[in-house]
Design an enzyme around this catalytic site. Sequence first.
Site, PDB file in Angstrom:
ATOM      1  N   ASP A  80      25.682  37.876   2.856  1.00  6.84           N
ATOM      2  CA  ASP A  80      27.081  36.972   3.389  1.00  6.84           C
ATOM      3  C   ASP A  80      27.387  37.250   4.787  1.00  6.84           C
ATOM      4  OD1 ASP A  80      27.282  36.576   0.775  1.00  6.84           O
ATOM      5  OD2 ASP A  80      28.359  38.568   0.235  1.00  6.84           O
ATOM      6  N   LYS A 126      25.200  32.441   6.964  1.00  9.50           N
ATOM      7  CA  LYS A 126      24.060  32.643   6.799  1.00  9.50           C
ATOM      8  C   LYS A 126      24.378  30.393   6.911  1.00  9.50           C
ATOM      9  CE  LYS A 126      22.787  34.576   3.234  1.00  9.50           C
ATOM     10  NZ  LYS A 126      23.245  35.551   3.324  1.00  9.50           N
ATOM     11  N   GLY A 149      26.599  32.846  -2.102  1.00 10.28           N
ATOM     12  CA  GLY A 149      27.438  31.943  -2.217  1.00 10.28           C
ATOM     13  C   GLY A 149      27.861  31.432  -1.026  1.00 10.28           C
ATOM     14  N   HIS A 150      27.073  30.212  -0.508  1.00 13.93           N
ATOM     15  CA  HIS A 150      27.535  29.668   0.775  1.00 13.93           C
ATOM     16  C   HIS A 150      28.543  29.315   1.802  1.00 13.93           C
ATOM     17  CE1 HIS A 150      23.085  30.536   1.213  1.00 13.93           C
ATOM     18  NE2 HIS A 150      23.335  31.981   0.103  1.00 13.93           N
ATOM     19  N   GLN A 194      20.925  35.000   0.645  1.00 10.31           N
ATOM     20  CA  GLN A 194      20.793  36.673   0.376  1.00 10.31           C
ATOM     21  C   GLN A 194      20.573  37.134   1.474  1.00 10.31           C
ATOM     22  OE1 GLN A 194      18.754  35.265  -2.652  1.00 10.31           O
ATOM     23  NE2 GLN A 194      20.837  34.901  -3.287  1.00 10.31           N
TER      24      GLN A 194
HETATM   25  P1  GDP Z   1      26.254  33.760   3.865  1.00  7.63           P
HETATM   26  O1  GDP Z   1      26.211  33.641   2.340  1.00  7.63           O
HETATM   27  O2  GDP Z   1      26.319  34.473   4.477  1.00  7.63           O
HETATM   28  O3  GDP Z   1      26.792  31.805   4.001  1.00  7.63           O
HETATM   29  O4  GDP Z   1      28.316  34.005   3.529  1.00  7.63           O
HETATM   30  P2  GDP Z   1      29.388  33.155   2.784  1.00  7.63           P
HETATM   31  O5  GDP Z   1      30.093  32.031   2.543  1.00  7.63           O
HETATM   32  O6  GDP Z   1      29.112  34.182   1.578  1.00  7.63           O
HETATM   33  O7  GDP Z   1      30.225  34.289   3.373  1.00  7.63           O
HETATM   34  C1  GDP Z   1      30.238  34.330   4.736  1.00  7.63           C
HETATM   35  C2  GDP Z   1      32.089  34.083   4.814  1.00  7.63           C
HETATM   36  O8  GDP Z   1      32.914  34.451   6.213  1.00  7.63           O
HETATM   37  C3  GDP Z   1      32.551  32.663   4.437  1.00  7.63           C
HETATM   38  O9  GDP Z   1      34.120  32.317   4.392  1.00  7.63           O
HETATM   39  C4  GDP Z   1      32.979  31.769   6.047  1.00  7.63           C
HETATM   40  O10 GDP Z   1      33.145  30.754   5.908  1.00  7.63           O
HETATM   41  C5  GDP Z   1      33.183  33.100   7.528  1.00  7.63           C
HETATM   42  N1  GDP Z   1      32.785  32.962   8.004  1.00  7.63           N
HETATM   43  C6  GDP Z   1      31.200  32.132   8.650  1.00  7.63           C
HETATM   44  N2  GDP Z   1      31.598  32.371  10.349  1.00  7.63           N
HETATM   45  C7  GDP Z   1      33.108  33.413  10.419  1.00  7.63           C
HETATM   46  C8  GDP Z   1      33.081  34.218  11.942  1.00  7.63           C
HETATM   47  O11 GDP Z   1      32.916  33.325  12.819  1.00  7.63           O
HETATM   48  N3  GDP Z   1      34.159  34.001  12.109  1.00  7.63           N
HETATM   49  C9  GDP Z   1      34.822  33.895  10.770  1.00  7.63           C
HETATM   50  N4  GDP Z   1      36.044  35.215  10.982  1.00  7.63           N
HETATM   51  N5  GDP Z   1      34.347  33.756   9.795  1.00  7.63           N
HETATM   52  C10 GDP Z   1      33.444  33.517   9.459  1.00  7.63           C
HETATM   53  P1  IMO Z   2      24.570  35.138  -0.415  1.00  9.47           P
HETATM   54  O1  IMO Z   2      22.942  34.151  -0.360  1.00  9.47           O
HETATM   55  C1  IMO Z   2      25.570  39.601  -0.953  1.00  9.47           C
HETATM   56  C2  IMO Z   2      23.763  41.037  -4.431  1.00  9.47           C
HETATM   57  C3  IMO Z   2      24.683  41.362  -5.639  1.00  9.47           C
HETATM   58  C4  IMO Z   2      23.600  43.050  -6.270  1.00  9.47           C
HETATM   59  C5  IMO Z   2      22.499  41.972  -5.894  1.00  9.47           C
HETATM   60  C6  IMO Z   2      21.685  42.038  -7.339  1.00  9.47           C
HETATM   61  O2  IMO Z   2      25.589  34.687  -0.249  1.00  9.47           O
HETATM   62  O3  IMO Z   2      24.297  36.317   1.522  1.00  9.47           O
HETATM   63  P2  IMO Z   2      20.705  39.432  -7.908  1.00  9.47           P
HETATM   64  O4  IMO Z   2      22.150  38.873  -9.132  1.00  9.47           O
HETATM   65  O5  IMO Z   2      20.524  38.743  -7.257  1.00  9.47           O
HETATM   66  O6  IMO Z   2      20.185  40.251  -9.450  1.00  9.47           O
HETATM   67  O7  IMO Z   2      22.137  40.889  -7.841  1.00  9.47           O
HETATM   68  O8  IMO Z   2      21.709  41.905  -5.272  1.00  9.47           O
HETATM   69  N1  IMO Z   2      22.959  39.703  -3.685  1.00  9.47           N
HETATM   70  C7  IMO Z   2      24.270  39.436  -2.508  1.00  9.47           C
HETATM   71  N2  IMO Z   2      24.585  40.076  -2.312  1.00  9.47           N
HETATM   72  N3  IMO Z   2      25.284  37.274  -0.884  1.00  9.47           N
HETATM   73  C8  IMO Z   2      24.508  37.543  -2.049  1.00  9.47           C
HETATM   74  O9  IMO Z   2      24.102  36.382  -1.742  1.00  9.47           O
HETATM   75  C9  IMO Z   2      23.900  38.138  -2.374  1.00  9.47           C
HETATM   76  N4  IMO Z   2      23.003  37.682  -3.969  1.00  9.47           N
HETATM   77  C10 IMO Z   2      22.702  38.839  -4.560  1.00  9.47           C
HETATM   78  O10 IMO Z   2      25.754  41.624  -5.099  1.00  9.47           O
HETATM   79  O11 IMO Z   2      23.971  44.290  -5.100  1.00  9.47           O
HETATM   80 MG    MG Z   3      27.711  34.525   0.120  1.00 13.93          MG
END
Ligand code: GDP
Ligand code: IMO
Ligand code: MG
Length: 429
Positions: free
Chosen positions: A13, A16, A40-41, A227
Site C-alpha cells: 500500500d 505502487k 488493492g491498487h 504487496q
Molecule cells: P498500492 O497498493 O501500493 O498501489 O497503494 P494503495 O492504492 O493500496 O494505497 C495508496 C493510497 O494512497 C491510495 O488511496 C492512493 O490514491 C493514495 N496516494 C498515492 N500517492 C499519494 C500521495 O502522494 N499523496 C496522497 N495523499 N495520497 C496518495
Molecule cells: P498491495 O498490493 C498490504 C498482507 C495481509 C496480511 C499478509 C498475508 O495493495 O500493496 P495474504 O492475503 O496475502 O495471504 O495476506 O499480507 N497483504 C497486504 N497488505 N497491501 C497488500 O497488497 C497486501 N496483500 C497482502 O494484510 O498481513
Molecule cells: Mg494496496
Amino acid sequence: MQNTVVVGAQFGDEGKAKITDLLAMKADFITRFQGGSNAGHTVVANGKKYAFHLIPSGILYENKICMIGAGCVIKPDDLDKEIKDIVSQGVSIEHIKKSLKISPLASITMKYHCDIDGYSENALGSNKIGTTKKGIGPTYTDKYRRSGFKVEDLFNKETLSKKIDIILPLKNKELEFVYGLKPYTKEELFDECEHYRKILAPYVDFNWQDNLNEIKNNKTILFEGAQGVMLDVDYGTYPYVTSSNPIAGGAAVGASMGVKTIDRAIGVFKAYMTRVGEGAFITELTNSTGEKLREIGGEFGVTTGRPRRCGWFDAVSAKYSVLVGGLTEVALTKLDVLDNFEEIKVATAYKNKNTGEITKQYPTNVFTHSEFEPVYETYKGWMSDISKCKSYNELPQNAKIYLKKLEELLGIKITIISVGPDREQTIFV
Ligand code: GDP
Ligand code: IMO
Ligand code: MG
C-alpha cells in the site's frame, strides 16, 4: 524508457499503482508477476478513482498490453467482478478484451483455497496472520506442493480430468480430516473449472511465447509488483507475510522473461509507514500521532477496508529492503500527508531493550521484535501545503532536508516524489 520494475518496499500500500500508472504512459507492456487479488491498487486518473486487484495498473491507457503473469494466482470470480467494476466506471469491455492478457501458466485459486484460508486464520486465533482471506496462501501452497490447477488446465477437458483424479483424493482427505470442511466430487470440481474457463477465456494468451519474444526484443516493459518487500515470503516478517516474492527479483521469475529484461528497480516507499494485518512493526504509533497519520493519509485497506496501522519511517527496515529487494531507486509517496506535522521522526537504528545494544541490522526473526525499540532522529516539519508543488525546487527547505536525509540513509536516489494521489501531483527529480 528503460524496462522498469516497480515494487512496494515496505508492507504494501505504498502507492505502487499510482507510480505504475504514471510510468505506464511510456511503456508498451505492463505485467503483474506475483500475488493475486489480495492486492488493492488505487489509480486516480482524470478525476476518477479506480481500484485494481489483479488487473495491471496500466489498463486505463489505449494501445498497451497488460498481462497477468505466470507467477500470479487468479480467483476468476474476483477478476470477473473487477472487470465489471471498471466497466461500470466507463472503461469499455472491448478495450479490456483487447488489452488484458492472462498467462496460461498462472495458478487458479479454487473455492477450497479460500475456505482453507478462512479456517486457518480462525484456528490460529490470536496468532493469526491477518490475511486478506482471498485464498492466496493455500493456492501458493498447492502450487509448490505440485497439486495446483493452472489456467491452461481449464482449457483441456481430458488432461483436466486426469489432474482432478490425481489431486482430488488427497485434497478431500485434507479438507475433511485436517480442516473439517466439505469434500468435493469430481463433477463439482469440473463444474467449478468450467465456470472459471468461461470467465477467463477471452483473455488467456495461448500465443504468449511468440508474443513475449516480440515484446522482450522490441517493446518497453513495466513490471508491476504487488504487496511489498517486507511481506516477501523469503525476506519479509515471516510468518506475517504473503506467500509470494514481491521483491524485484520476483519479476524475473513471474513474468516469463528472465533477469536481463530488467534495467531499473524502483522501490516505492511512503514518507511514513503503514501495515494491514498482524505482525511486527517496530515504528508503529498506537497514539494520536498514528491516528493523525491514518486520518490524513486515508489509511484504510482497498481490498478489505481494514484500518491500516501507522508509524514513522523506519530506515533500518528500509535499508534492508533496498538490499534484499534489489532496489536501484526510490519513489517516495504521500509526502504531502506530513504537511501538518511540527516534527517528523525517522528510525535510524534499533535499541535492544534488554541489553541496551544499538543495532542498524534488521533483525529477521520477528519473534524477537518486541525486544527492540526504535532510535529516532527528529526533523522539523515544513507546516505548509506541498500538494501543488510541481518541481523539487518548489518544495519547502525542511522537506528537502527530510528527503536528503532519507537518501543518505537508504544509499540510493529518490527519483520520484509524490505529493498527492493525482497523476499531476508528482515530481520527477
Ligand atoms: P498500492 O497498493 O501500493 O498501489 O497503494 P494503495 O492504492 O493500496 O494505497 C495508496 C493510497 O494512497 C491510495 O488511496 C492512493 O490514491 C493514495 N496516494 C498515492 N500517492 C499519494 C500521495 O502522494 N499523496 C496522497 N495523499 N495520497 C496518495
Ligand atoms: P498491495 O498490493 C498490504 C498482507 C495481509 C496480511 C499478509 C498475508 O495493495 O500493496 P495474504 O492475503 O496475502 O495471504 O495476506 O499480507 N497483504 C497486504 N497488505 N497491501 C497488500 O497488497 C497486501 N496483500 C497482502 O494484510 O498481513
Ligand atoms: Mg494496496
